[in-house]
Motif scaffolding. Structure first.
Motif, mmCIF file in Angstrom:
data_model
loop_
_atom_site.group_PDB
_atom_site.id
_atom_site.type_symbol
_atom_site.label_atom_id
_atom_site.label_comp_id
_atom_site.label_asym_id
_atom_site.label_seq_id
_atom_site.Cartn_x
_atom_site.Cartn_y
_atom_site.Cartn_z
ATOM 1 N N ARG A 24 11.584 -23.568 -10.182
ATOM 2 C CA ARG A 24 11.455 -22.981 -11.523
ATOM 3 C C ARG A 24 10.041 -22.485 -11.789
ATOM 4 N NH1 ARG A 24 14.455 -27.487 -12.411
ATOM 5 N NH2 ARG A 24 12.764 -28.693 -13.364
ATOM 6 N N HIS A 25 9.055 -23.143 -11.195
ATOM 7 C CA HIS A 25 7.660 -22.813 -11.474
ATOM 8 C C HIS A 25 6.925 -22.594 -10.154
ATOM 9 C CE1 HIS A 25 8.429 -24.103 -15.585
ATOM 10 N NE2 HIS A 25 8.856 -25.273 -15.127
ATOM 11 N N HIS A 26 6.549 -21.349 -9.900
ATOM 12 C CA HIS A 26 5.867 -21.006 -8.650
ATOM 13 C C HIS A 26 4.361 -21.098 -8.905
ATOM 14 C CE1 HIS A 26 4.896 -19.480 -4.859
ATOM 15 N NE2 HIS A 26 5.451 -18.284 -4.889
ATOM 16 N N LEU A 27 3.796 -22.291 -8.713
ATOM 17 C CA LEU A 27 2.394 -22.529 -9.013
ATOM 18 C C LEU A 27 1.523 -22.442 -7.765
ATOM 19 C CD1 LEU A 27 0.568 -23.101 -11.428
ATOM 20 C CD2 LEU A 27 0.934 -25.549 -11.072
ATOM 21 N N THR A 28 2.035 -21.838 -6.722
ATOM 22 C CA THR A 28 1.231 -21.666 -5.510
ATOM 23 C C THR A 28 1.261 -20.229 -5.018
ATOM 24 O OG1 THR A 28 0.754 -22.686 -3.353
ATOM 25 C CG2 THR A 28 3.070 -22.232 -3.857
ATOM 26 N N ALA A 29 1.665 -19.299 -5.892
ATOM 27 C CA ALA A 29 1.748 -17.886 -5.509
ATOM 28 C C ALA A 29 0.379 -17.383 -5.064
ATOM 29 C CB ALA A 29 2.272 -17.053 -6.672
ATOM 30 N N SER A 30 0.375 -16.593 -4.014
ATOM 31 C CA SER A 30 -0.883 -16.116 -3.444
ATOM 32 C C SER A 30 -1.269 -14.733 -3.940
ATOM 33 C CB SER A 30 -0.779 -16.084 -1.916
ATOM 34 O OG SER A 30 0.251 -15.199 -1.509
ATOM 35 N N ASP A 279 -9.589 -5.134 -12.992
ATOM 36 C CA ASP A 279 -10.073 -5.654 -14.274
ATOM 37 C C ASP A 279 -8.992 -6.485 -14.953
ATOM 38 O OD1 ASP A 279 -12.550 -4.499 -13.967
ATOM 39 O OD2 ASP A 279 -12.143 -2.791 -15.299
ATOM 40 N N ARG A 280 -7.772 -5.963 -14.963
ATOM 41 C CA ARG A 280 -6.663 -6.696 -15.569
ATOM 42 C C ARG A 280 -6.414 -8.013 -14.860
ATOM 43 N NH1 ARG A 280 -0.323 -6.070 -14.520
ATOM 44 N NH2 ARG A 280 -1.217 -6.728 -12.535
ATOM 45 N N ASN A 281 -6.386 -7.960 -13.526
ATOM 46 C CA ASN A 281 -6.062 -9.167 -12.759
ATOM 47 C C ASN A 281 -7.169 -10.209 -12.834
ATOM 48 O OD1 ASN A 281 -3.628 -8.046 -12.098
ATOM 49 N ND2 ASN A 281 -4.251 -7.366 -10.063
ATOM 50 N N ARG A 282 -8.421 -9.767 -12.880
ATOM 51 C CA ARG A 282 -9.511 -10.728 -13.043
ATOM 52 C C ARG A 282 -9.466 -11.390 -14.417
ATOM 53 N NH1 ARG A 282 -12.615 -6.817 -10.176
ATOM 54 N NH2 ARG A 282 -13.361 -5.994 -12.153
ATOM 55 N N GLU A 283 -9.055 -10.650 -15.433
ATOM 56 C CA GLU A 283 -8.961 -11.238 -16.765
ATOM 57 C C GLU A 283 -7.868 -12.298 -16.808
ATOM 58 O OE1 GLU A 283 -10.232 -12.042 -20.466
ATOM 59 O OE2 GLU A 283 -11.164 -10.705 -18.999
ATOM 60 N N ILE A 284 -6.741 -12.036 -16.155
ATOM 61 C CA ILE A 284 -5.684 -13.044 -16.052
ATOM 62 C C ILE A 284 -6.202 -14.262 -15.308
ATOM 63 C CG2 ILE A 284 -3.429 -13.547 -15.013
ATOM 64 C CD1 ILE A 284 -2.748 -10.551 -15.484
ATOM 65 N N LEU A 285 -6.874 -14.029 -14.187
ATOM 66 C CA LEU A 285 -7.407 -15.129 -13.379
ATOM 67 C C LEU A 285 -8.433 -15.937 -14.166
ATOM 68 C CD1 LEU A 285 -7.685 -16.581 -10.647
ATOM 69 C CD2 LEU A 285 -9.327 -14.815 -9.972
ATOM 70 N N ASN A 288 -6.631 -18.272 -16.449
ATOM 71 C CA ASN A 288 -5.917 -19.311 -15.705
ATOM 72 C C ASN A 288 -6.876 -20.338 -15.109
ATOM 73 O OD1 ASN A 288 -3.562 -18.004 -16.332
ATOM 74 N ND2 ASN A 288 -3.265 -17.111 -14.306
ATOM 75 N N LEU A 289 -8.047 -19.881 -14.692
ATOM 76 C CA LEU A 289 -9.034 -20.818 -14.159
ATOM 77 C C LEU A 289 -9.546 -21.752 -15.251
ATOM 78 C CD1 LEU A 289 -11.061 -18.524 -11.733
ATOM 79 C CD2 LEU A 289 -9.657 -20.493 -11.102
ATOM 80 N N ALA A 290 -9.715 -21.224 -16.445
ATOM 81 C CA ALA A 290 -10.131 -22.093 -17.554
ATOM 82 C C ALA A 290 -9.078 -23.166 -17.824
ATOM 83 C CB ALA A 290 -10.371 -21.253 -18.805
ATOM 84 N N LEU A 291 -7.804 -22.775 -17.742
ATOM 85 C CA LEU A 291 -6.719 -23.741 -17.918
ATOM 86 C C LEU A 291 -6.757 -24.793 -16.816
ATOM 87 C CD1 LEU A 291 -4.076 -24.628 -19.312
ATOM 88 C CD2 LEU A 291 -2.877 -22.953 -17.883
ATOM 89 N N ARG A 363 -1.147 -15.220 -11.485
ATOM 90 C CA ARG A 363 -0.071 -14.649 -12.288
ATOM 91 C C ARG A 363 -0.172 -15.088 -13.747
ATOM 92 N NH1 ARG A 363 5.336 -15.267 -8.460
ATOM 93 N NH2 ARG A 363 4.543 -14.093 -6.659
ATOM 94 N N ARG A 364 0.413 -14.288 -14.604
ATOM 95 C CA ARG A 364 0.405 -14.595 -16.031
ATOM 96 C C ARG A 364 1.218 -15.850 -16.351
ATOM 97 N NH1 ARG A 364 1.500 -8.816 -17.354
ATOM 98 N NH2 ARG A 364 -0.459 -7.882 -18.039
ATOM 99 N N SER A 365 0.818 -16.476 -17.425
ATOM 100 C CA SER A 365 1.574 -17.548 -18.091
ATOM 101 C C SER A 365 1.905 -18.732 -17.180
ATOM 102 C CB SER A 365 2.872 -16.974 -18.685
ATOM 103 O OG SER A 365 2.591 -15.900 -19.557
ATOM 104 N N PRO A 366 0.890 -19.388 -16.615
ATOM 105 C CA PRO A 366 1.160 -20.600 -15.835
ATOM 106 C C PRO A 366 1.340 -21.836 -16.706
ATOM 107 C CG PRO A 366 -1.180 -20.180 -15.829
ATOM 108 C CD PRO A 366 -0.544 -19.037 -16.612
ATOM 109 N N GLU A 367 1.222 -21.696 -18.028
ATOM 110 C CA GLU A 367 1.280 -22.858 -18.907
ATOM 111 C C GLU A 367 2.540 -23.702 -18.714
ATOM 112 O OE1 GLU A 367 -1.480 -19.890 -20.721
ATOM 113 O OE2 GLU A 367 0.527 -19.833 -19.868
ATOM 114 N N PRO A 368 3.745 -23.093 -18.644
ATOM 115 C CA PRO A 368 4.936 -23.932 -18.430
ATOM 116 C C PRO A 368 4.882 -24.737 -17.136
ATOM 117 C CG PRO A 368 5.584 -21.769 -19.232
ATOM 118 C CD PRO A 368 4.115 -21.697 -18.908
ATOM 119 N N ALA A 369 4.284 -24.170 -16.094
ATOM 120 C CA ALA A 369 4.166 -24.901 -14.827
ATOM 121 C C ALA A 369 3.226 -26.091 -14.983
ATOM 122 C CB ALA A 369 3.659 -23.970 -13.732
#
Length: 380
Positions: A24-30, A279-285, A288-291, A363-369
């Motif tokens: 359900r939660h892919h928290l190791t996507a590369s 730029d978009r992908n670094r902002e997502i990252l 996520n790193l702060a989380l 990836r976006r929205s890792p919070e549920p994972a």
């Protein structure tokens, strides 16, 4: 010793074939966050959209179409389209480069941990392969003295992956340029897997590409990782030694022959829009790193966390008494959260710590994972 016709199982892909789409939660996507065809075409404007609608669905050149090769060349400072050979993803590029450039009687040096095919393919081709482990105790540092000590009279190739998968390590500029100089001094080719380049949050950590620094080095890249477009299956090798590219092109006839025309068209759009995509992908990252920072800091008794220097994967330590293999197995089976245990990165060339796991944060929205992981830990 294995042969190319009897390669060992690719542990990562075997594991993913079981869990990548079942968890359900892919928290190791590369890979970084992907986009739709509509979104990507929008980056190219109406002209790109119209050209895509009218695109002939015939074969393209084995080397890659002119539009793609020009777009790739524009991402390098001193290379042109003639220095580019397209492949069906980075894996095909690695598969051919690692056996065309090294075979029976040759010696290869590979950093550890690594992407498995970088060590298994040359070994299967008959080469001797020596691993140089990254220094876990010093932020996964590459030790140039260890590389130097590994050289033999028959060394033909040094293969590295920076930003590194799975550790996220990026060498400093002096170490990187020192490695290039060392290879040139010894007359040895450097092959650099650079698929995560572009996701460094600190611009100072972004390295020059190997093919820019050396006329004999090979740079491998792909749309899959920092661009977040693995569905295109478009990769490439850039090398200013065109005789080497010609040898590789002849071998490519036995595998993909050529890429898909729609994929190359879309890839060229992405390459021209790379700054906006990165730029978009670094902002997502960054978010996520702060989380991840917060999550792991609150659980210091269970995890040792280190941010990646570049790329969107990291390799934290798990301190639980059950061990990382049991932890990852129970986590995906009971909570539906997928992580990669250390055994996926086991190497015959050097020790890879057995208490770590790969996490992916591109990836976006890792919070549920993370919430599912938290619930699992609270029950454990």
């Amino acid at each position: 010793m294995p042969s190319i016709s009897r390669l060992p199982e690719f542990r990562l892909e075997v594991y993913f074939s079981r869990w990548e789409f079942a968890a359900r939660h892919h928290l190791t996507a590369s890979d970084a966050q992907t986009m739709t065809v509509r979104e990507l075409l929008g980056l190219g404007g109406e002209e790109a959209r119209d050209a895509f609608d009218d695109l002939p669905l015939g074969y393209v050149e084995t080397w890659g179409g002119p539009g793609l090769r020009d777009a790739v060349a524009d991402t390098y400072d001193n290379c042109d389209a003639g220095d580019v050979l397209a492949f069906a993803g980075a894996q095909e590029a690695i598969f051919w480069a690692m056996q065309v450039l090294a075979g029976a009687g040759d010696h290869v040096i590979v950093t550890v941990p690594n992407y498995q095919s970088m060590e298994t393919v040359p070994r299967a081709a008959g080469a001797e392969v020596t691993g140089v482990p990254l220094d876990e105790s010093d932020g996964w540092r590459l030790d140039l003295d260890a590389v130097r000590a590994a050289f033999r009279p028959n060394t033909t190739l040094v293969a590295v992956n920076f930003p590194n998968n799975p550790t996220g390590y990026v060498p400093d500029q002096a170490t990187w340029r020192g490695l290039v100089a060392l290879c040139e001094e010894r007359g040895v080719r450097l092959l650099a897997d650079e698929v995560y380049r572009g996701l460094e949050l600190d611009p100072a950590r972004r390295l020059p590409q190997a093919a820019e620094l050396s006329t004999t080095a090979l740079s491998i890249n792909v749309l899959s990782k920092s661009y977040g477009l693995p569905g295109l299956r478009v990769g490439w090798i850039v090398c200013r030694d065109r005789a080497v590219l010609a040898r590789l092109e002849r071998h490519k006839h036995y595998t993909s022959i050529c890429n898909a025309a729609p994929a190359e068209h879309l890839a060229a759009i992405a390459l021209r829009a790379r700054d906006r995509i990165w730029d978009r992908n670094r902002e997502i990252l960054r978010g996520n790193l702060a989380l991840a920072d917060s999550f792991f800091a609150a659980r210091g008794e269970l995890f040792d966390w280190r941010r990646p220097d570049g790329g969107c994967v990291a390799f934290p330590r798990y301190r639980g008494p059950d061990g990382v293999e049991s932890f990852c197995t129970r986590l995906v089976e009971e909570a539906g959260v997928l992580l990669l245990p250390a055994s996926i990165y086991a190497s015959e060339l050097g020790r890879v710590p057995t208490d770590r796991f790969r996490i992916g944060l591109g990836r976006r929205s890792p919070e549920p994972a993370f919430e599912a992981l938290d619930r699992f830990l609270r029950r454990a």
